[in-house]
Design a protein around this motif. Structure first.
Motif, PDB file in Angstrom:
ATOM      1  N   ALA A  81      14.209  -0.202   0.688  1.00 40.12           N
ATOM      2  CA  ALA A  81      15.658  -0.279   0.473  1.00 40.12           C
ATOM      3  C   ALA A  81      16.359   0.878   1.318  1.00 40.12           C
ATOM      4  O   ALA A  81      17.472   0.727   1.746  1.00 40.12           O
ATOM      5  N   ASP A  82      15.609   1.924   1.777  1.00 34.90           N
ATOM      6  CA  ASP A  82      16.122   2.924   2.830  1.00 34.90           C
ATOM      7  C   ASP A  82      16.502   2.320   4.030  1.00 34.90           C
ATOM      8  O   ASP A  82      17.233   2.818   4.937  1.00 34.90           O
ATOM      9  N   LYS A  83      16.111   1.036   4.495  1.00 33.67           N
ATOM     10  CA  LYS A  83      16.408   0.544   5.719  1.00 33.67           C
ATOM     11  C   LYS A  83      17.722   0.088   5.902  1.00 33.67           C
ATOM     12  O   LYS A  83      17.944  -0.649   6.854  1.00 33.67           O
ATOM     13  N   SER A 138       0.708  -1.273   0.074  1.00 32.73           N
ATOM     14  CA  SER A 138      -0.014  -0.124   0.084  1.00 32.73           C
ATOM     15  C   SER A 138       0.915   1.233  -0.081  1.00 32.73           C
ATOM     16  O   SER A 138       0.571   2.203  -0.843  1.00 32.73           O
ATOM     17  N   SER A 139       1.913   1.329   0.669  1.00 30.66           N
ATOM     18  CA  SER A 139       3.103   2.236   0.664  1.00 30.66           C
ATOM     19  C   SER A 139       3.484   2.682  -0.571  1.00 30.66           C
ATOM     20  O   SER A 139       3.590   3.809  -1.104  1.00 30.66           O
ATOM     21  N   LEU A 140       3.890   1.544  -1.264  1.00 30.82           N
ATOM     22  CA  LEU A 140       4.631   1.829  -2.605  1.00 30.82           C
ATOM     23  C   LEU A 140       3.339   2.230  -3.650  1.00 30.82           C
ATOM     24  O   LEU A 140       3.743   3.239  -4.447  1.00 30.82           O
ATOM     25  N   SER A 146      12.128   2.444  -2.675  1.00 30.82           N
ATOM     26  CA  SER A 146      11.818   2.745  -1.246  1.00 30.82           C
ATOM     27  C   SER A 146      10.717   3.927  -1.351  1.00 30.82           C
ATOM     28  O   SER A 146      10.713   4.777  -1.862  1.00 30.82           O
ATOM     29  N   ALA A 147       9.667   3.288  -0.565  1.00 27.74           N
ATOM     30  CA  ALA A 147       8.470   4.336  -0.699  1.00 27.74           C
ATOM     31  C   ALA A 147       8.884   5.700   0.379  1.00 27.74           C
ATOM     32  O   ALA A 147       8.627   6.719  -0.174  1.00 27.74           O
ATOM     33  N   ALA A 148       9.563   5.271   1.431  1.00 25.86           N
ATOM     34  CA  ALA A 148       9.937   6.532   2.226  1.00 25.86           C
ATOM     35  C   ALA A 148      10.912   7.539   1.533  1.00 25.86           C
ATOM     36  O   ALA A 148      10.805   8.686   1.733  1.00 25.86           O
ATOM     37  N   PRO A 152       0.492  -5.968  10.168  1.00 31.85           N
ATOM     38  CA  PRO A 152       0.225  -6.681   9.173  1.00 31.85           C
ATOM     39  C   PRO A 152      -1.389  -7.072   9.095  1.00 31.85           C
ATOM     40  O   PRO A 152      -2.040  -6.992   9.950  1.00 31.85           O
ATOM     41  N   GLY A 153      -1.624  -7.303   7.807  1.00 35.85           N
ATOM     42  CA  GLY A 153      -3.162  -7.597   7.622  1.00 35.85           C
ATOM     43  C   GLY A 153      -4.215  -6.322   7.389  1.00 35.85           C
ATOM     44  O   GLY A 153      -5.351  -6.752   7.529  1.00 35.85           O
ATOM     45  N   LYS A 154      -3.552  -5.108   7.095  1.00 34.52           N
ATOM     46  CA  LYS A 154      -4.514  -4.109   6.997  1.00 34.52           C
ATOM     47  C   LYS A 154      -5.228  -4.154   5.555  1.00 34.52           C
ATOM     48  O   LYS A 154      -6.553  -4.093   5.698  1.00 34.52           O
TER      49      LYS A 154
HETATM   50  P1  GTP Z   1      -0.799  -5.328   4.259  1.00 37.32           P
HETATM   51  O1  GTP Z   1      -2.081  -4.373   3.679  1.00 37.32           O
HETATM   52  O2  GTP Z   1      -0.986  -5.539   5.872  1.00 37.32           O
HETATM   53  O3  GTP Z   1      -0.622  -6.647   3.783  1.00 37.32           O
HETATM   54  O4  GTP Z   1       0.677  -4.599   4.231  1.00 37.32           O
HETATM   55  P2  GTP Z   1       1.155  -3.752   2.888  1.00 37.32           P
HETATM   56  O5  GTP Z   1       2.079  -4.571   2.354  1.00 37.32           O
HETATM   57  O6  GTP Z   1       0.269  -2.920   2.111  1.00 37.32           O
HETATM   58  O7  GTP Z   1       2.238  -2.795   3.945  1.00 37.32           O
HETATM   59  P3  GTP Z   1       2.183  -1.122   4.272  1.00 37.32           P
HETATM   60  O8  GTP Z   1       2.053  -0.284   2.942  1.00 37.32           O
HETATM   61  O9  GTP Z   1       0.820  -1.029   5.026  1.00 37.32           O
HETATM   62  O10 GTP Z   1       3.187  -1.043   5.028  1.00 37.32           O
HETATM   63  C1  GTP Z   1       3.740  -1.471   6.129  1.00 37.32           C
HETATM   64  C2  GTP Z   1       4.504  -0.888   7.299  1.00 37.32           C
HETATM   65  O11 GTP Z   1       5.937  -0.534   6.531  1.00 37.32           O
HETATM   66  C3  GTP Z   1       4.036   0.653   7.466  1.00 37.32           C
HETATM   67  O12 GTP Z   1       4.466   0.851   8.692  1.00 37.32           O
HETATM   68  C4  GTP Z   1       5.016   1.539   6.438  1.00 37.32           C
HETATM   69  O13 GTP Z   1       5.210   2.822   6.818  1.00 37.32           O
HETATM   70  C5  GTP Z   1       6.123   0.866   6.328  1.00 37.32           C
HETATM   71  N1  GTP Z   1       6.813   0.884   5.147  1.00 37.32           N
HETATM   72  C6  GTP Z   1       6.291   0.612   3.850  1.00 37.32           C
HETATM   73  N2  GTP Z   1       7.230   0.913   2.880  1.00 37.32           N
HETATM   74  C7  GTP Z   1       8.385   1.271   3.461  1.00 37.32           C
HETATM   75  C8  GTP Z   1       9.725   1.932   3.014  1.00 37.32           C
HETATM   76  O14 GTP Z   1       9.949   2.061   1.703  1.00 37.32           O
HETATM   77  N3  GTP Z   1      10.308   2.428   3.685  1.00 37.32           N
HETATM   78  C9  GTP Z   1      10.292   2.396   5.360  1.00 37.32           C
HETATM   79  N4  GTP Z   1      11.111   2.765   6.041  1.00 37.32           N
HETATM   80  N5  GTP Z   1       9.205   1.949   5.627  1.00 37.32           N
HETATM   81  C10 GTP Z   1       7.949   1.577   4.889  1.00 37.32           C
END
Ligand code: GTP
Ligand code: MG
Length: 205
Positions: A144-146, A37-39, A177-179, A56-58
């Motif tokens: 990747a920022d991590k 979702s972040s991407l 990296s979404a961040a 997890p599981g949002k």
């Molecule tokens: P579900 O819907 O639960 O399957 O998760 P998801 O894959 O959609 O992940 P989501 O985008 O909700 O991100 C999960 C967590 O990782 C959140 O706390 C985000 O802020 C964090 N996160 C996601 N992408 C990045 C990134 O590129 N860098 C960092 N540092 N954190 C990230």
């Protein structure tokens, strides 16, 4: 590609209820919490478009977003979330497998992998299934920022080496990296290219 407009269309659990399959569609899938979702928010430039959470599981359903009135982006629920019951996991499997096999407008699946992790069985099994079924996919290494750039590069390299043990041809991959908005242009340009190829193929047929 310039994102002029990105809007949420609908959530549902069945292919039959998805929007008519008239536009190319790109689905984001991967383990729970990998950053799907972040991407999507990073790519569209709209924070809050897809719901994110540190828990997890949002994402629980198939979510369609319409981009530039030209293509669909799809946010899918994650797999491999340990706290989910066996029944919900089976339910997830059914919903996703059905979607992947039946969605005729599916142009490409983006399989997201946390760039910090060594290859994990559920990801490898999922990738094998896509390859065997002939469903087009690419890999996206997230967060990747991590890590330092060289660590991320090393991890990606060893991940691909693992895949090469079972596949002659490696899928295309992106490091993101979404961040830090890393990999945005690369992913969007890829989608633009595929959209163009599909339009040309439709014209020629
Ligand atoms: P579900 O819907 O639960 O399957 O998760 P998801 O894959 O959609 O992940 P989501 O985008 O909700 O991100 C999960 C967590 O990782 C959140 O706390 C985000 O802020 C964090 N996160 C996601 N992408 C990045 C990134 O590129 N860098 C960092 N540092 N954190 C990230
Ligand atoms: Mg999500």
């Amino acid at each position: 590609m310039i994102i002029r407009e990105a809007k949420f269309v609908m959530s549902n659990s069945r292919v039959e209820q998805c929007p008519p399959p008239t536009l190319p569609e790109y689905a984001f899938i991967g383990r729970s919490n990998v950053g799907k979702s972040s991407l999507i928010n990073m790519l569209t430039g709209q924070n809050g478009l897809a719901k994110t959470s540190s828990l997890p599981g949002k994402t629980q359903l198939i979510n369609h977003f319409l981009i530039n009135d030209e293509w669909f982006l799809v946010d899918l629920p994650g797999y491999g979330y340990a706290k989910v019951s066996k029944e919900s996991r089976a339910q997830w499997g059914k919903m996703i497998n059905y979607y992947l096999r039946k969605r005729e407008s599916l142009a490409c699946v983006f399989v997201l992998i946390d760039s910090r992790h060594a290859p994990l069985a559920p990801d490898l099994e999922f990738i094998d299934m896509l390859g065997t079924e002939g469903i087009p996919f690419v890999l996206v290494f997230t967060k990747a920022d991590k890590m330092s750039g060289s660590r991320a590069h090393q991890n990606v390299k060893s991940y691909l080496a693992k895949l090469q043990e079972s596949w002659d041809e490696l899928p295309r991959h992106f490091v993101t990296s979404a961040a830090e908005k890393m990999g945005r242009d690369e992913v969007l340009n890829f989608i633009e290219d595929v959209n163009r190829q599909l339009a040309q193929a439709a014209e020629n047929s």
